[in-house]
Design an enzyme around this catalytic site. Structure first.
Site, PDB file in Angstrom:
ATOM      1  N   CYS A 128      -2.704  -2.688   7.586  1.00 54.23           N
ATOM      2  CA  CYS A 128      -2.200  -2.829   8.894  1.00 54.23           C
ATOM      3  C   CYS A 128      -2.433  -1.119   9.426  1.00 54.23           C
ATOM      4  O   CYS A 128      -2.741  -0.367   8.655  1.00 54.23           O
ATOM      5  CB  CYS A 128      -0.835  -3.171   8.700  1.00 54.23           C
ATOM      6  SG  CYS A 128       0.383  -1.951   8.279  1.00 54.23           S
TER       7      CYS A 128
ATOM      8  N   GLU B 240       0.969  -1.319   0.038  1.00 52.29           N
ATOM      9  CA  GLU B 240       0.243  -0.036  -0.056  1.00 52.29           C
ATOM     10  C   GLU B 240       0.835   1.245  -0.100  1.00 52.29           C
ATOM     11  O   GLU B 240       0.440   2.254  -0.737  1.00 52.29           O
ATOM     12  CB  GLU B 240      -0.809   0.055   1.160  1.00 52.29           C
ATOM     13  CG  GLU B 240      -1.902  -1.267   1.312  1.00 52.29           C
ATOM     14  CD  GLU B 240      -1.315  -2.084   2.238  1.00 52.29           C
ATOM     15  OE1 GLU B 240      -0.317  -2.700   2.116  1.00 52.29           O
ATOM     16  OE2 GLU B 240      -2.108  -2.723   3.216  1.00 52.29           O
TER      17      GLU B 240
HETATM   18 ZN    ZN Z   1       0.947  -2.127   5.716  1.00 54.06          ZN
END
Ligand code: ZN
Length: 154
Positions: A84, A56
């Site tokens: 995350c 990402e």
């Molecule tokens: Zn991450």
């Protein structure tokens, strides 16, 4: 703008690149409001010795360069695995319009699994979120990767 599945397949292409490089197979693409892919990334934390080298983050960096702007108004990030804590924060900084992810991440996912970070009222920006898009394809890739790792240790 094409379908969510179309862009998730492009993110899965990135995840395959990560797997081929021995990285945890996660991939991401950033799509602008017109439906053009303006950033893509695969996990490269190991190769780059970079704890922030998640798919990402790498896709957001490329998209920011493409736009010459750290704010990615109207853009959508597609990622094969639930983000995350770090990546959720980066998506808020980027002012993304929307997040679309594939498989849930029961151990560290911060969108639905461990917390619902993106929906906290104290942030001055809210993203629309869709999860579970092509989740089985992402899970298969991750399972195969970790099974091969276990075999290598045993
Ligand atoms: Zn991450």
């Amino acid at each position: 703008m094409r379908s969510d599945e179309y862009y998730m397949y492009r993110a899965l292409d990135q995840a395959h690149l990560a797997a081929a490089a021995g990285e945890v197979p996660v991939g991401a693409v950033v799509v602008d409001a017109q439906g053009e892919i303006i950033g893509e990334g695969c996990n490269a934390a190991i190769a780059n010795c970079d704890p922030s080298g998640h798919a990402e983050i790498r896709a957001l960096r490329e998209a920011g360069k493409h736009q010459s702007n750290y704010r990615l108004d109207g853009c959508t990030l597609f990622v094969t695995l639930e983000p995350c804590m770090m990546c959720s924060g980066a998506m808020i900084h980027a002012r993304l319009a929307r997040l679309v992810y594939g498989a849930a991440e029961p151990r560290a996912g911060m969108v639905e699994s461990k917390a619902n970070l993106l929906a906290q009222p104290w942030f001055n920006h809210q993203l629309a979120v869709s999860g579970g898009v092509l989740a089985p394809a992402s899970q298969k890739l991750l399972k195969r990767f970790f099974a091969a790792k276990r075999d290598a240790v045993n």
